[in-house]
Every structure is written in structure tokens, then in C-alpha cells.
Design a protein around this motif. Structure first.
Motif, PDB file in Angstrom:
ATOM      1  N   GLY A  56       2.392   0.066 -10.845  1.00 58.53           N
ATOM      2  CA  GLY A  56       2.363   1.179 -11.794  1.00 58.53           C
ATOM      3  C   GLY A  56       2.139   0.661 -13.209  1.00 58.53           C
ATOM      4  N   ALA A  77       5.863  -1.833  -6.403  1.00 60.67           N
ATOM      5  CA  ALA A  77       5.253  -0.562  -6.756  1.00 60.67           C
ATOM      6  C   ALA A  77       5.301  -0.365  -8.272  1.00 60.67           C
ATOM      7  N   ASN A  78       6.454  -0.753  -8.870  1.00 58.78           N
ATOM      8  CA  ASN A  78       6.576  -0.627 -10.320  1.00 58.78           C
ATOM      9  C   ASN A  78       5.547  -1.490 -11.024  1.00 58.78           C
ATOM     10  N   ARG A 127      15.622  -1.799  -0.383  1.00 60.00           N
ATOM     11  CA  ARG A 127      14.964  -0.657  -1.007  1.00 60.00           C
ATOM     12  C   ARG A 127      14.523  -0.980  -2.426  1.00 60.00           C
ATOM     13  N   SER A 134      -1.612  -0.506 -13.679  1.00 59.46           N
ATOM     14  CA  SER A 134      -2.703   0.476 -13.734  1.00 59.46           C
ATOM     15  C   SER A 134      -3.041   0.942 -15.157  1.00 59.46           C
ATOM     16  N   PRO A 135      -2.051   1.129 -16.049  1.00 59.08           N
ATOM     17  CA  PRO A 135      -2.427   1.506 -17.407  1.00 59.08           C
ATOM     18  C   PRO A 135      -3.273   0.426 -18.075  1.00 59.08           C
ATOM     19  N   ASP A 151      11.522  -3.243  -2.376  1.00 57.83           N
ATOM     20  CA  ASP A 151      10.305  -2.514  -2.048  1.00 57.83           C
ATOM     21  C   ASP A 151       9.779  -1.773  -3.270  1.00 57.83           C
ATOM     22  N   ALA A 152      10.737  -1.299  -4.083  1.00 54.65           N
ATOM     23  CA  ALA A 152      10.329  -0.488  -5.226  1.00 54.65           C
ATOM     24  C   ALA A 152       9.693  -1.343  -6.320  1.00 54.65           C
ATOM     25  N   ARG A 155      -6.703   0.707 -16.956  1.00 61.23           N
ATOM     26  CA  ARG A 155      -7.367   1.830 -17.631  1.00 61.23           C
ATOM     27  C   ARG A 155      -7.797   1.420 -19.033  1.00 61.23           C
ATOM     28  N   PRO A 161      19.764  -9.631   0.308  1.00 61.61           N
ATOM     29  CA  PRO A 161      18.335  -9.266   0.342  1.00 61.61           C
ATOM     30  C   PRO A 161      18.045  -8.102   1.276  1.00 61.61           C
TER      31      PRO A 161
END
Lengths: 166, 200
Positions: free
Chosen positions: A155, A151-152, A144, A158-159, A147-148, A162, A139
Motif C-alpha cells: 500500500g 500488504a501495508n 495475522r 503504490s503511491p 500477513d498484514a 503513482r 510468530p
């Protein structure tokens, strides 16, 4: 294993004799079987036993990783340094004859120094590898990627947002 | 005669352990058995009068590598995946290589034969002159550290470099180096995409 009295007492009792035996193998290598490679492994084994019975954190207090990593390089430097010293004294690289008054004595000094360098490098490399393996933590290692991931997801979200806004 | 008996029993032990390793699926048992295998081969080196090698084999093979395997096992499932497919080709390759090696063994010089090629090159000179020149009774040490000092320097550097490489791989982000500033690429990409969409 820290709370098992048998393991704790035996490993504490064995720690000093193992190191003493390692030093014997190191410095008696001229006369009996042994030398830097064997002695380095034996001395590292004493520390590994300590680290296995008590915890890795206790071992890190006993042998701080930064010092262990520095000793890895120091051993190789001692060996190469003996070679440079013979250079400066006017002989070939690693020709120990010039280290003392007469060649045989110089050879003794040279061999003991060189074997000490080998023992230092081997012991600290093995100890460093053990600490790296025992302290390996997936872990933390792949922090890294973790952490990513959020965020994905953000991401990806968000669409959708919208779309609902539209 | 007793040496032969010891050798035969040690080798049969090793064969039994190798077969047990092949047929076992529990990783813990396999690791402990490979440690035992190394310990027995260390005993064989003692029997061959190679005490230096026996030291190293007992400490590294039986001790250290077993510990490393156990540390690595913490991240693996306890049982090996069973492979039900027939493995004819690897078996054929193993049998072929093994028989080739057995055939080659017949052409090796006898164990400890003083007339064999390896004992004719520089060894007689080392044995004859090393004590008079260096006053050190252990010829192994004089050859290793003095006659072949440059090679041993190379070996030490190899150990150092190998350890350094493994440490660099394993320590990853847990090393003491200062943390690099995080740049969240995916967030930036989604931002840029959002801007594109807005423009359209």
C-alpha cells in the motif's frame, strides 16, 4: 533432552510410579491425606515430566490435546452430574445419602465420584495449560499481523509508483 | 522444641531465598529460587500437619508454576533490566504493610488453640458426627466433598473456567478451529484510495 540417557531412563522409570501414586492419593483420600485436587496435580506432573524430557510432540501423541480439553469439561460434568442424579433420586442437590441403600454407603459413592470429577478436571486443566504454554509460538500467534505487514508495504509502495508515473 | 527449631530454620531459609530473589537479575536463577521457596513452604505445611496443603504446594508451587515460568522465560531476555532509579515509595509501602501485618499477628489466636473463634462455629459438629454418619476417617475429605460439596463444585468450575480462558488466549490462531477467511483490509483501503485518486 531427548538424547540424554540419564534423563530418558529415569523419566521412563518414574512415569508409572508417579501415576500409581496419584491414583493412590485420589482413591485413598477418604482414609489418608489427599483427594482430587492433589491427585490431579500429581498425575499431570507425570505427563509434564514426559513432555519435558521427550518432546512436546511426543506428549501430544500420548495425550492428544483434543481429548485433554474434553476431559477438562468432563470432570466438572461428572461432579455436577452427581448433583443432578441426587436431584432425580429425590434428595437435595449433592445430598449423596440417596445414592445407595443406606446413607453412609451413598456418601462413600458420592464422595468417590465427586473426587474423581475434581481429579479429572484438575489433571487435564494443568496438562492443557502446560501444552498451551510449551507450544506457544509468537510468530504463529501473531500470524495475522505479519500477513498484514507486506500488504501495508504494498500500500505504501503504490503511491510512490503513482508519483513516478505522474 | 524440635518443631520450633525446624520452623525457625525453615523460615530463615525462606527469608534468605526471598532476599536472593530480590537482589538477583538472572531470570533463570529467580525462577529456580522461587521453586525452592515453594518447596520449603511445603515442608512448613507438613510441619503444621497440613499435609493436603503441602501436597498441593509442592506439586503446583514448586513443580508446575516453575515449569510455566520456564516456558514463559523462553520468550524473554535472560537478564532483568536493571532499575537504577531510587524506589523509595514502593519500599515505604512494603515496610508499612509488613509492619502492619506483624502488628496484626500479635492479635491472632495461638496456633492450634481449640478455644479460638474458627474452631467454635461448625468444626466441633463436623468432628463429632462425621465418622458416625459417613464412616470416613478423614474429616478433611468429608468436609470438602460432602458437607461443603457445593463450594467444591464451585472450585472445580473455577479451575475449569480459568483453564479455558488461558487456553483461549494462548492458542490464538493455532487452535483447531477452522481458519476464518482472510479479508485483507489494508489492500482494500489502498484500492479505494487508488480509485479516489483516479477519479480526481
Amino acid at each position: 533432552m531427548k538424547n540424554n540417557p540419564i534423563l530418558r531412563v529415569i523419566s521412563k522409570t518414574l512415569f508409572a510410579p508417579i501415576i500409581l501414586y496419584g491414583l493412590y492419593v485420589q482413591f485413598h483420600g477418604d482414609f489418608g491425606p489427599g483427594g482430587g485436587f492433589q491427585a490431579g496435580v500429581i498425575i499431570a506432573a507425570a505427563f509434564i515430566l514426559y513432555g519435558m524430557v521427550f518432546s512436546l510432540d511426543e506428549l501430544k501423541l500420548l495425550a492428544p490435546p483434543s481429548i485433554v480439553h474434553a476431559l477438562m469439561a468432563l470432570g466438572a460434568l461428572i461432579y455436577a452430574g452427581v448433583g443432578i442424579a441426587t436431584f432425580l433420586l429425590g434428595a437435595e442437590f449433592l445430598n449423596y445419602d440417596v445414592l445407595a441403600d443406606y446413607p453412609a454407603k451413598g456418601q462413600h459413592y458420592g464422595i468417590i465420584l465427586v473426587e474423581f470429577g475434581v481429579g479429572l478436571t484438575v489433571a487435564s486443566t494443568i496438562l492443557g495449560l502446560f501444552m498451551a504454554f510449551a507450544g506457544f509460538d509468537i510468530p504463529r500467534y501473531s500470524a495475522r499481523e505479519k500477513d498484514a505487514k507486506p500488504a501495508n508495504k504494498a500500500g505504501a509502495k503504490s503511491p510512490k509508483k503513482r508519483a513516478s508515473d505522474d | 522444641m524440635s518443631t520450633l527449631f525446624i520452623n525457625i530454620s525453615l523460615v530463615s531459609f525462606m527469608v534468605v531465598i526471598a532476599l536472593m530473589i530480590t537482589f538477583s537479575h538472572r531470570l533463570f536463577a529467580i525462577i529456580i529460587m522461587s521453586g525452592a521457596y515453594s518447596l520449603i513452604s511445603a515442608a512448613m505445611f507438613v510441619n503444621l500437619d497440613a499435609v493436603d496443603v503441602a501436597f498441593t504446594e509442592a506439586a503446583v508451587g514448586a513443580g508446575f508454576s516453575t515449569v510455566l515460568f520456564l516456558a514463559a522465560m523462553a520468550w524473554l531476555p535472560a537478564e532483568e533490566k536493571r532499575n537504577k532509579a531510587l524506589v523509595i515509595l514502593p519500599l515505604m509501602i512494603c515496610l508499612f504493610t509488613g509492619s502492619l501485618l506483624m502488628w496484626a499477628v500479635a492479635y491472632l489466636p495461638a496456633l492450634g488453640d481449640p478455644a479460638s473463634v474458627v474452631h467454635q462455629h461448625v468444626a466441633p459438629r463436623y468432628l463429632a458426627e462425621s465418622y458416625d454418619k459417613l464412616h470416613i476417617p478423614n474429616v478433611v475429605t468429608t468436609v470438602l466433598a460432602s458437607y461443603r460439596g457445593f463450594d467444591t463444585l464451585g472450585e472445580t468450575i473455577v479451575i475449569f473456567t480459568a483453564g479455558l480462558g488461558v487456553l483461549l488466549i494462548l492458542m490464538g490462531k493455532t487452535g483447531r478451529s477452522p481458519k476464518p477467511k482472510k479479508v485483507d483490509i489494508s489492500a482494500k483501503v489502498s484500492e479505494a484510495r487508488d480509485e479516489d485518486v483516479n477519479e480526481k
